[in-house]
Structures are given as C-alpha cells and as structure tokens.
Scaffold this motif. Structure first.
Motif, PDB file in Angstrom:
ATOM      1  N   ASP A  81       0.920  -1.242  -0.154  1.00 47.43           N
ATOM      2  CA  ASP A  81       0.032   0.156  -0.010  1.00 47.43           C
ATOM      3  C   ASP A  81       0.930   1.123   0.066  1.00 47.43           C
ATOM      4  O   ASP A  81       0.382   2.117  -0.368  1.00 47.43           O
ATOM      5  CB  ASP A  81      -1.028   0.134   1.131  1.00 47.43           C
ATOM      6  N   GLU A 118       1.077   3.863  -2.724  1.00 46.24           N
ATOM      7  CA  GLU A 118      -0.089   4.931  -3.021  1.00 46.24           C
ATOM      8  C   GLU A 118       0.621   6.269  -2.705  1.00 46.24           C
ATOM      9  O   GLU A 118       0.139   7.228  -3.365  1.00 46.24           O
ATOM     10  CB  GLU A 118      -1.343   4.501  -2.143  1.00 46.24           C
ATOM     11  N   ASN A 119       1.295   6.397  -1.830  1.00 40.36           N
ATOM     12  CA  ASN A 119       1.839   7.745  -1.443  1.00 40.36           C
ATOM     13  C   ASN A 119       2.347   8.329  -2.523  1.00 40.36           C
ATOM     14  O   ASN A 119       2.225   9.734  -2.914  1.00 40.36           O
ATOM     15  CB  ASN A 119       2.722   7.442  -0.433  1.00 40.36           C
ATOM     16  N   LYS A 154      -0.674   8.818  -5.510  1.00 45.76           N
ATOM     17  CA  LYS A 154      -1.495   9.979  -5.235  1.00 45.76           C
ATOM     18  C   LYS A 154      -0.984  11.145  -5.343  1.00 45.76           C
ATOM     19  O   LYS A 154      -1.508  12.244  -5.954  1.00 45.76           O
ATOM     20  CB  LYS A 154      -1.892  10.077  -3.881  1.00 45.76           C
ATOM     21  N   GLU A 205     -10.403   4.465  -5.280  1.00 48.37           N
ATOM     22  CA  GLU A 205      -9.093   4.979  -5.429  1.00 48.37           C
ATOM     23  C   GLU A 205      -9.389   5.408  -6.956  1.00 48.37           C
ATOM     24  O   GLU A 205      -9.570   4.521  -7.892  1.00 48.37           O
ATOM     25  CB  GLU A 205      -8.130   4.069  -5.487  1.00 48.37           C
ATOM     26  N   MET A 245      -7.746   5.647 -10.262  1.00 52.64           N
ATOM     27  CA  MET A 245      -6.415   5.214 -10.827  1.00 52.64           C
ATOM     28  C   MET A 245      -6.484   5.524 -12.238  1.00 52.64           C
ATOM     29  O   MET A 245      -7.512   5.830 -12.873  1.00 52.64           O
ATOM     30  CB  MET A 245      -5.915   3.885 -10.139  1.00 52.64           C
ATOM     31  N   THR A 276      -3.631  -4.756  -2.538  1.00 48.62           N
ATOM     32  CA  THR A 276      -2.373  -4.524  -1.963  1.00 48.62           C
ATOM     33  C   THR A 276      -2.477  -4.904  -0.636  1.00 48.62           C
ATOM     34  O   THR A 276      -3.476  -5.391   0.051  1.00 48.62           O
ATOM     35  CB  THR A 276      -2.118  -3.009  -1.950  1.00 48.62           C
ATOM     36  N   LEU A 290      -8.203  -2.217  -3.636  1.00 48.40           N
ATOM     37  CA  LEU A 290      -8.524  -0.884  -4.138  1.00 48.40           C
ATOM     38  C   LEU A 290      -9.206  -0.945  -5.457  1.00 48.40           C
ATOM     39  O   LEU A 290      -8.960  -1.941  -6.384  1.00 48.40           O
ATOM     40  CB  LEU A 290      -7.204  -0.638  -4.724  1.00 48.40           C
ATOM     41  N   ASN A 320     -10.671   0.941  -8.651  1.00 43.71           N
ATOM     42  CA  ASN A 320     -10.288   1.826  -9.606  1.00 43.71           C
ATOM     43  C   ASN A 320     -11.628   2.408 -10.151  1.00 43.71           C
ATOM     44  O   ASN A 320     -12.080   1.963 -11.043  1.00 43.71           O
ATOM     45  CB  ASN A 320      -9.357   1.130 -10.774  1.00 43.71           C
TER      46      ASN A 320
END
Ligand code: ADP
Ligand code: MG
Length: 625
Positions: free
Chosen positions: A487, A490-491, A494, A529, A531, A541, A570, A572
């Motif tokens: 996960d 993701e930081n 994003k 999310e 994406m 994840t 997640l 999308n």
C-alpha cells in the motif's frame, strides 16, 4: 596457624584424566602425532642452532597398525628423550616439555610451530590403551630407554637397544576401542586432524598408476608402483606468503580442503597478522544460494597446522560462518566454553580483524572491477546483507559497496540510488520512496504498472531483506521503501497523479456498499481510488508494515504473535468496468462482475487457489459462452 600444600594423589587423578581429559577418545591420535611433530620440529630447530651432531635427514612420522599384537605404533625421528627426560616429561603429569622448550629458546623458537602446551596430551593415550610403551633414543647419543605403564600409576623404565634416534609410542589398544585398529578408521582420523601438519606422516603404502610413455602401444596396460601413503601436505597454502601464490594455487587449495566441492569459489581473502595476535588463514567466498541453512563444508580452525574444529562459532562473526576456508591461530583459547570465548578480549580482536579484512577485500573488488563485482552480487549478497544487519562496523564499510539491483539488471549503490530517484520518486513530505519487488514473476503486473509510470523498481529478494530495509529506513530519515504490491506505493501515486475521479461523490457512496456486500471476507478492506483508467479495475495490496513484520518473523526477530494476512482491495473508480458495475441493474449480474474483478485481482497476486479458482474458471467459461 599452619600452612601446607594440598596433596593431589596421582592414584586419584589418573582415572579422571583417562575419563575426562577429552570427551572424544579419537583425540589421542592427534595428541601423539602432535608430540611426534614437536619432537621433529625441536630437532630441526636445534640443528639450525648447530646443537645437533650429524645430518638430520628428511624427517618422517610413521603410523602403523599391528593387528596380531593389537597395537598401534607412532614412530618419529625427532629429538627423542634421555632417561632423565622421560622421568621429567612423562613421569610428571602436567609438566609440559613443550612449554619448557619454548621458554628456553624463547628468542629463536617463537616461530618453530611447537604445538604442546599443557603437558597432558600424552596421557590421552590411556583413553584407548590398556598399556602404553615408549621406546626412545635421544639425539644426545645416550642409551635408549623403554618405558612401560599399564594405566596404574606404576611404570617401569629400563635401557633398551633401539638404534635410531627418535621415539616409538606403542599403544596396546583396549578391547572396547577396537575401532582404532581398523585401517580405515585411522586413515580417516589422520586425514581429519593431520592433513596439513608440517612433518610428513606415512600410513602404510598405496598403489600409484604410472603415466604411460608417449610411444606406448594402444592397448598397453598402465604400470603401477607401490609408494608410501603420505597423509599430509606439510606446506598448505595458508602458511605461504600471499605474494608467492597465484589464483590457481588458491583454487587448488580449495579443492584440497573440500574434495567434495565441485563449484569454484568466487574469490578468496588471505589473512596474515602476527601482531597483536598471531593469525593466518584463507577465507573463500563460495557461491551461496538464498538458503541460510547449515552447510556441511565449513571454516576449519587450526592451531599450528593441527585441525581443531570446524565449529568457529564465537571466533568469527556469525555472518562470516557462511564462508569457507581455514583459520590458523595459536592464540585462540580453546579450553574455555563458547560463551566465554565471545567475551574474551583477544578473541574479540581476532573477530574484528577478520570482519575488517573481509570488508576491505569486498571494497577493493568493488573499486577495481565493478562489473565483475556486480556479476557476483547475487551469490554474495546474503553474506553482505547479513553482515550489515549484525555488525555495525561492517555496515559502515559495506554502505559504500552494497548494491541494489533493479528488476532491469542495473546496479546502484545506496547513494547512487537516492540520486537517481530524487526528482521522480518523492511523497508529499518529500521523502524518497524506493520501490522494490521481491519476485519478478509473482509481482509482474505490479512491476509493470510502476515501470510504466517511469519508476525504478529494485529487485530485493534475499530472505533477510525486510530486516535490512527496516535498518536503512532507521538510518535515513528521508527514505522509505515500498514494495510494488504494497500500500505504501499509493503515497507516490497520489502525489504524482492526483487523478480526477470520473465518478461523482454520490456514485462513490453507492458503489462501496455494493462491493462490500460481495466481499464479506474480513481479510479485505475495500477502498475506492481514482487510478489510471488503463490499469486494472480492482487491485489487491498489502499493508507494507504488516507484510514486512511477517517477513521478519519468518527469518527470526519478530516477537509478535502470528499476523493475519490483510489486504486492501483498491477499486479503480476510473476503470470502465467499475462504471459498468454501477450501471448494472440486475443484482445477480452485478455480483458476478464484482466477483470476477476480485478474482482477477487475486489471480494477479497468485492468491486464487482451490475452490475459488475452480469457481472462477467456471464463471469465466459461462461468461464467454
Ligand atoms: P605437551 O606436548 O603439552 O608438552 P604432552 O603430555 O603431550 O605435553 O607431552 C609431555 C612431554 O613429553 C612433551 O613436552 C615432550 O617433552 C615429551 N614427549 C612426548 N612425546 C614425545 C616424543 N614423541 N618425542 C620426544 N618427546 C616427547
Ligand atoms: Mg603434546
């Protein structure tokens, strides 16, 4: 007040020596050969000082079995003993003639390789023999003497007619120790303990095939001849100067050490110090796989060329016990327990020295030929990573040459890596996010997704990598690692994309419960999310933290209970299929779509097994019908 001396009666001590001197009875042979070697080396030393009359000749130690008489004989051509000396060295238990010799000749004999120490070795003969005899003639040309003792503290001593200089020890083997009359047993013992001792040791004879002459007939039979069976190589590579050895010499010595090893070592490290402690040796880096389990070909510890043990735990740092080779040091106290060893100052120095030498060698290999070093990386990384984790001194040095390979096969040092990603891989706090995979096959789709975004993906696949990552993050505040399927990635995503969601907030509120209805498993947390619309509809994840703890637990170190497997699903919201799910009116059809998308996500993580897999296949068939 009265003073006195505690009287230790030999009658009481003798049985104790027999029983407890060594737990391993086979040691007696090593002790007697050591004495024969000492006697030979003393003679050579005295001769070099001009204290021996006449020529010394080529000294040989011979071991013989007499099966009829049930005796084992150890015969040397060394200094021998006078009657006086037998009284002094043999009849006084725990008086070491070796120590006395070193003391007397301390200016010159320091390097003579004298082995004896405690004055007890000789008596180990009584562990396997009912009766021991000594026939000895001193180089001083005094009458030869015959000593005999049947294991009680009483002995006989008389002159005898032995003609040649030297000593013959005769053991009348006890009936419980018959194995020591077997040729194969003695041969194996000699090879184990005496293979590299400095005076040639003969044990019987052997047949040797002669090479055919060049003009030999096609069907000529090769001739054989009978030669002495010499056990040892008296000048093993580690006793020579590094400058006198070529690469091939190191390799052939490796084969001598480990005759059953067919793989060549990657490189070697020659150890050689004489101050503040004395240590020589050669360490080899073997090809290692990721299997950290105990290996049978281990580092061998010698003292003055006598094999002591292949358990070097406590003497070399643990991470280096994965290497092979020999260490020879008379300065390692072996009559103490292993835990005491680790606390011993001298041993600590030895261990630090070895660590430093290994680090320096690796550094010079890296500097002198980086390409070759990179090629070897896969085979040596376990040792280096293990060392970085367990020894801070090693970590400091290894930071410069430890490599971080990418899934594409290029190699970065840690500094180079930070430099390479500093503009492209940061999170909202400006921390560097280093992406890595642990298995190119299993994480293929995740790696591809990351690469498509232009990220560097490392391939870190050793079993202890979770620990190492933890340590690197601890040392570098501005760095975090994220596995491609975790996960933490993701930081990065994003910050980078801040993709606008195609779905409105209302639509999202509607979507989430629809999916949660189908995914009832507690292991999965649903998260919407926005994406890449070209990516997968659903992605699984795992929380980076959880997974890492689990990995660490598997290789030791974790102290928490069993972690459950936890995944984030997640969804999308920009994917066409997700839009379709929302639009589907019939709940049966919608559930089927959701289930199919979840199974695809599981499949890409290699998590779809058993009944789930069967159902997935059936559903897929139904859908394409
Ligand atoms: P250490 O070897 O520790 O001195 P040992 O009990 O093994 O003690 O031997 C005692 C002494 O007996 C030796 O130091 C040496 O002086 C003498 N000795 C033993 N074996 C021989 C031998 N083969 N030739 C000459 N001297 C010997
Ligand atoms: Mg001895």
């Amino acid at each position: 007040m009265s003073k006195g001396k505690i009287n230790v009666a030999v009658e009481n001590i003798f049985p104790l020596i027999k029983k407890f001197l060594y737990s391993d009875h086979e040691i007696f042979l090593r002790e007697l050969i050591s004495n024969a070697t000492d006697a030979s080396n003393k003679l050579l030393h005295l001769s070099s000082l001009g204290e021996v009359k006449g020529a010394v000749g080529d000294l040989l130690i011979e071991v013989k079995i007499d099966p009829k008489a049930k005796t084992l004989h150890i015969i040397d051509q060394g200094v021998g003993m006078t009657e006086e000396e037998v009284n002094k060295y043999i009849n006084e238990v725990a008086f070491s003639g070796a120590e006395e010799f070193l003391e007397k000749y301390k200016d010159t004999a320091k390097d003579s390789g004298i082995i004896g120490h405690f004055g007890l070795g000789f008596y180990s003969a009584f562990m396997v023999a009912d009766k021991v005899e000594i026939f000895t003639k001193s180089h001083l040309d005094t009458p030869a003497v015959h000593w005999s003792c049947d294991g009680s503290p009483e002995f006989t001593l008389e002159t005898t007619d032995k003609k040649d200089r030297g000593t013959e020890i005769v053991l009348h083997i006890n009936k419980d120790e018959k194995e020591f009359l077997q040729e194969s047993r003695i041969q194996a013992l000699l090879v184990k303990y005496n293979k590299f001792m400095p005076i040639p040791i003969k044990f019987g004879t052997k047949e040797e095939t002669l090479p055919l002459p060049e003009n030999a007939d096609k069907d000529a039979k090769p001739q054989t001849q009978t030669v002495d069976n010499i056990i040892n190589n008296p000048k093993p590579a580690w006793t020579k100067k590094p400058a006198d050895l070529k690469d091939g010499d190191y390799k052939s010595f490796y084969r001598e050490l480990y005759p059953m090893q067919f793989e060549e070592p990657l490189f070697n490290i020659h150890l050689n110090v004489d101050y503040p402690f004395n240590l020589t040796g050669i360490l080899y880096f073997p090809k290692l796989n990721n299997d950290l389990n105990i290996q049978k070909d281990r580092i061998q510890l010698y003292q003055n060329q006598v094999f002591v043990t292949d358990n070097v735990e406590g003497i070399v740092p643990e991470f280096l016990t994965l290497l092979r080779g020999v260490i020879d040091s008379p300065d390692i106290p072996l009559n103490v327990s292993r835990s005491y060893l680790q606390a011993d100052g001298a041993v600590k120095k030895i261990s630090n020295y070895i660590t430093r030498k290994v680090a320096d060698k690796l550094n010079s290999l890296f500097k002198n030929d980086r390409k070759a070093f990179e090629e070897k990386w896969n085979d040596i990384k376990v040792v280096i990573e293990y060392g970085m984790l367990s020894e801070d001194k090693f970590f400091e040095k290894a930071e410069k040459f430890a490599l971080y390979p990418t899934t594409e096969g290029s190699f970065y040092t840690f500094d180079e890596l930070k430099e390479a990603v500093k503009d492209s891989q940061t999170d909202k706090d400006d921390k560097l996010v280093l992406l890595y995979a642990s298995d190119v096959q299993e994480q293929h789709s995740y790696i591809k997704a990351a690469k498509d975004k232009g990220y560097q993906v490392l391939l870190l696949d050793s079993p202890i990598v979770a620990h190492l990552i933890q340590k690197l993050e601890g040392n570098n505040e501005k760095v975090s690692f994220a596995r491609v399927d975790g996960d933490a990635i993701e930081n990065l995503i994003k910050k980078e994309e801040a993709t606008v969601s195609k779905l409105s907030d209302e639509e999202k509120e509607k979507l989430k419960p629809l999916i949660e209805e189908v995914i009832t498993d507690q292991q999965y947390t649903v998260q919407l999310e926005a994406m890449d619309s070209q990516g997968l509809p659903f992605v699984l994840t795992q929380p980076e933290f959880m997974r890492r703890m689990k990995d660490m637990q598997q290789t030791g170190g974790g102290m928490m209970g069993n972690f459950p497997e936890m995944y984030t699903l997640l969804v999308n919201t920009n994917h066409e299929l997700v839009g379709q799910i929302l639009e589907t009116k019939t709940s049966k059809k919608r559930e089927r779509l959701i289930q199919q998308a979840v199974d695809l996500a599981k499949l890409s993580k290699n998590l779809l097994k058993g009944e789930e897999l069967t159902q997935f296949i059936q559903r897929s068939v139904d859908m394409i019908k």
